[in-house]
Scaffold this active site. Sequence first.
Site, PDB file in Angstrom:
ATOM      1  N   GLU A 278       0.831  -1.217   0.000  1.00  0.00           N
ATOM      2  CA  GLU A 278       0.000   0.000   0.000  1.00  0.00           C
ATOM      3  C   GLU A 278       0.861   1.262   0.000  1.00  0.00           C
ATOM      4  O   GLU A 278       0.787   2.071   0.913  1.00  0.00           O
ATOM      5  CB  GLU A 278      -0.883   0.018   1.256  1.00  0.00           C
ATOM      6  CG  GLU A 278      -1.778  -1.181   1.439  1.00  0.00           C
ATOM      7  CD  GLU A 278      -2.470  -1.201   2.809  1.00  0.00           C
ATOM      8  OE1 GLU A 278      -2.085  -0.428   3.708  1.00  0.00           O
ATOM      9  OE2 GLU A 278      -3.398  -2.002   2.969  1.00  0.00           O
ATOM     10  N   PRO A 279       1.706   1.461  -0.998  1.00  0.00           N
ATOM     11  CA  PRO A 279       2.553   2.658  -0.971  1.00  0.00           C
ATOM     12  C   PRO A 279       1.763   3.922  -1.300  1.00  0.00           C
ATOM     13  O   PRO A 279       0.853   3.895  -2.116  1.00  0.00           O
ATOM     14  CB  PRO A 279       3.576   2.379  -2.089  1.00  0.00           C
ATOM     15  CG  PRO A 279       2.870   1.471  -3.033  1.00  0.00           C
ATOM     16  CD  PRO A 279       1.910   0.645  -2.218  1.00  0.00           C
ATOM     17  N   GLY A 280       2.108   5.005  -0.664  1.00  0.00           N
ATOM     18  CA  GLY A 280       1.499   6.297  -0.969  1.00  0.00           C
ATOM     19  C   GLY A 280       2.585   7.301  -1.295  1.00  0.00           C
ATOM     20  O   GLY A 280       2.815   7.662  -2.448  1.00  0.00           O
ATOM     21  N   ARG A 281       3.339   7.672  -0.254  1.00  0.00           N
ATOM     22  CA  ARG A 281       4.339   8.736  -0.386  1.00  0.00           C
ATOM     23  C   ARG A 281       5.377   8.460  -1.468  1.00  0.00           C
ATOM     24  O   ARG A 281       5.752   9.352  -2.213  1.00  0.00           O
ATOM     25  CB  ARG A 281       5.049   8.891   0.975  1.00  0.00           C
ATOM     26  CG  ARG A 281       5.916  10.125   1.105  1.00  0.00           C
ATOM     27  CD  ARG A 281       6.733  10.071   2.397  1.00  0.00           C
ATOM     28  NE  ARG A 281       5.980   9.714   3.558  1.00  0.00           N
ATOM     29  CZ  ARG A 281       5.427  10.595   4.415  1.00  0.00           C
ATOM     30  NH1 ARG A 281       5.594  11.876   4.230  1.00  0.00           N
ATOM     31  NH2 ARG A 281       4.747  10.167   5.459  1.00  0.00           N
ATOM     32  N   ARG A 317       2.283  20.086   6.454  1.00  0.00           N
ATOM     33  CA  ARG A 317       3.324  19.187   6.955  1.00  0.00           C
ATOM     34  C   ARG A 317       4.403  19.900   7.779  1.00  0.00           C
ATOM     35  O   ARG A 317       4.783  19.409   8.837  1.00  0.00           O
ATOM     36  CB  ARG A 317       3.964  18.378   5.815  1.00  0.00           C
ATOM     37  CG  ARG A 317       2.967  17.550   5.004  1.00  0.00           C
ATOM     38  CD  ARG A 317       3.625  16.507   4.116  1.00  0.00           C
ATOM     39  NE  ARG A 317       4.227  15.461   4.910  1.00  0.00           N
ATOM     40  CZ  ARG A 317       5.494  15.369   5.181  1.00  0.00           C
ATOM     41  NH1 ARG A 317       6.347  16.250   4.674  1.00  0.00           N
ATOM     42  NH2 ARG A 317       5.944  14.407   5.937  1.00  0.00           N
ATOM     43  N   TYR A 321       4.307  18.419  11.491  1.00  0.00           N
ATOM     44  CA  TYR A 321       5.337  17.403  11.808  1.00  0.00           C
ATOM     45  C   TYR A 321       6.737  18.000  11.835  1.00  0.00           C
ATOM     46  O   TYR A 321       7.710  17.246  11.849  1.00  0.00           O
ATOM     47  CB  TYR A 321       5.366  16.299  10.748  1.00  0.00           C
ATOM     48  CG  TYR A 321       4.037  15.731  10.327  1.00  0.00           C
ATOM     49  CD1 TYR A 321       3.265  14.982  11.217  1.00  0.00           C
ATOM     50  CD2 TYR A 321       3.552  15.911   9.036  1.00  0.00           C
ATOM     51  CE1 TYR A 321       2.047  14.454  10.820  1.00  0.00           C
ATOM     52  CE2 TYR A 321       2.339  15.384   8.633  1.00  0.00           C
ATOM     53  CZ  TYR A 321       1.594  14.660   9.534  1.00  0.00           C
ATOM     54  OH  TYR A 321       0.395  14.136   9.134  1.00  0.00           O
ATOM     55  N   CYS A 347      -2.854  33.839  10.176  1.00  0.00           N
ATOM     56  CA  CYS A 347      -2.613  34.555  11.434  1.00  0.00           C
ATOM     57  C   CYS A 347      -2.183  33.624  12.562  1.00  0.00           C
ATOM     58  O   CYS A 347      -2.890  33.471  13.563  1.00  0.00           O
ATOM     59  CB  CYS A 347      -3.863  35.303  11.813  1.00  0.00           C
ATOM     60  SG  CYS A 347      -4.393  36.357  10.485  1.00  0.00           S
ATOM     61  N   GLU A 348      -1.087  32.947  12.380  1.00  0.00           N
ATOM     62  CA  GLU A 348      -0.528  32.093  13.429  1.00  0.00           C
ATOM     63  C   GLU A 348       0.971  32.037  13.212  1.00  0.00           C
ATOM     64  O   GLU A 348       1.422  31.930  12.064  1.00  0.00           O
ATOM     65  CB  GLU A 348      -1.036  30.638  13.301  1.00  0.00           C
ATOM     66  CG  GLU A 348      -2.491  30.493  13.499  1.00  0.00           C
ATOM     67  CD  GLU A 348      -2.887  29.071  13.909  1.00  0.00           C
ATOM     68  OE1 GLU A 348      -2.065  28.337  14.498  1.00  0.00           O
ATOM     69  OE2 GLU A 348      -4.030  28.725  13.614  1.00  0.00           O
ATOM     70  N   TYR A 376       0.366  13.980   0.713  1.00  0.00           N
ATOM     71  CA  TYR A 376      -0.131  14.609   1.939  1.00  0.00           C
ATOM     72  C   TYR A 376      -0.013  16.129   1.871  1.00  0.00           C
ATOM     73  O   TYR A 376       0.192  16.787   2.883  1.00  0.00           O
ATOM     74  CB  TYR A 376       0.589  14.047   3.180  1.00  0.00           C
ATOM     75  CG  TYR A 376       0.546  12.535   3.237  1.00  0.00           C
ATOM     76  CD1 TYR A 376      -0.651  11.874   3.487  1.00  0.00           C
ATOM     77  CD2 TYR A 376       1.675  11.757   2.988  1.00  0.00           C
ATOM     78  CE1 TYR A 376      -0.722  10.491   3.507  1.00  0.00           C
ATOM     79  CE2 TYR A 376       1.614  10.364   3.001  1.00  0.00           C
ATOM     80  CZ  TYR A 376       0.415   9.745   3.261  1.00  0.00           C
ATOM     81  OH  TYR A 376       0.348   8.376   3.277  1.00  0.00           O
TER      82      TYR A 376
END
Length: 418
Positions: A278-281, A317, A321, A347-348, A376
């Site tokens: 199940e590869p994604g990245r 991301r 993370y 505004c952060e 992602y």
Amino acid sequence: MHYFTYKNNKLFCEDVSLEALAQKVGTPTYVYSQATLTRHFKAYQDVLKNRGHGMPNHLVCFSVKANSNLAILKLLKKLGAGFDIVSQGELYRVLKVGGNPKHIVFSGVGKTQEEMIYALKKNILCFNVESEQELILLNQVAKKLKKKAPVSIRVNPDIDPKTHPYISTGLKENKFGIPIQEALALYQHSSEFSSIQFIGIDCHIGSQMLSLCPILESVRELKKVILDLKQKGIDIQHLNIGGGLGIPYSKEVPPSPQEYLKDVLQELKDLKIKLLCEPGRTIVGNAGILLTKVLYTKKTASKNFIIVDSAMNDLIRPTLYDAHHEVWPVQKKETSSWTADVVGPICESGDFLAKDRTLYEPQSSDLLAVMSAGAYGFSMSSNYNSRPRAAEVLVSGNKFKICRKRETLKDLIHGENL
Ligand code: LLP
């Protein structure tokens, strides 16, 4: 072979100039390279195709959560991909592009009854079940529909994937999967689940893994379970090793999909079982960038800032993370370099795309490419600060198509009532 390269100091995606693309489509825009996607998918497909005589077939299930754009799903389907989904919405997307239900596996710890009914009616290949309660409910739902639900138990092998804690999933303190001993017991009590057919076993211990050791350890654990069950007269048809292989965002040197699969196949060499992954990245991460425009630069006593038109709502991301994405100028210039944070308009203070980067001092309207943003990126984007979501573009050779148009102000309030 890279598909994001400089030609005459201008950054290209395949044969399309990103400057020209930004002029036509605007920014922020996610840009994907079809040639890169194809090469990455084939890296998996080709190794498994050559697994050896007499071995059952395999299925590379692209993990839809990494990037669920219909054009990308359609391309991968054409290349022969199956799909790993985690919601009714993802299933809907895969079916929209003509995905074969028999090539779809459904993961996730919190499948609702409604989702189970939808997936059962569509006759998907397999439910990756993550708890006993889920199994009990699925059995009841399938019985009502007079169907047998095909199931793989997701095992939690309690192995440390040595990655960011938010994307570690195979430790016993994580919410995912069922401990091995409990999984064994469930397979052996299959008679209690008359509307379930146990067809597989699966595992996914984490994401962005840079070492093969934890992955191979989990494959060995799964193999032991399969052999143990075989001795007890229970035959499992497929082994799903999940996804999770890392990609280079900066200077990391992860094993390639070829090396990874070669080692996995070596571990499984005497096991005649259908293999799923199940590869994604690894398929889409380095096939995409986020193209953004500089709005302002700002010098303060302690820091320099490059304020751009994309933000944490477009690519979360870095904020979530502390993830590193390289930032490249779209037009290389000979001006002096400086060290700055690349930040968005939100505004952060947590709204940043890159911190303390030494790059040339840009001017307003210069374009930057936030690299390795294909996985992602858009799929985790939001409308925070009422910002319309970015456009998405798929490039192939010297052509490109807008595969998701930029959201409008009207899109922002869709479905709201006064
Ligand atoms: N299979 C399962 C059951 C998963 O939970 C995942 C990812 C995958 C496959 C695909 O993993 P990959 O090959 O892409 O590593 N948003 C985070 C990553 C979350 C991963 C969640 N599960 C990030 O941006 O790094």
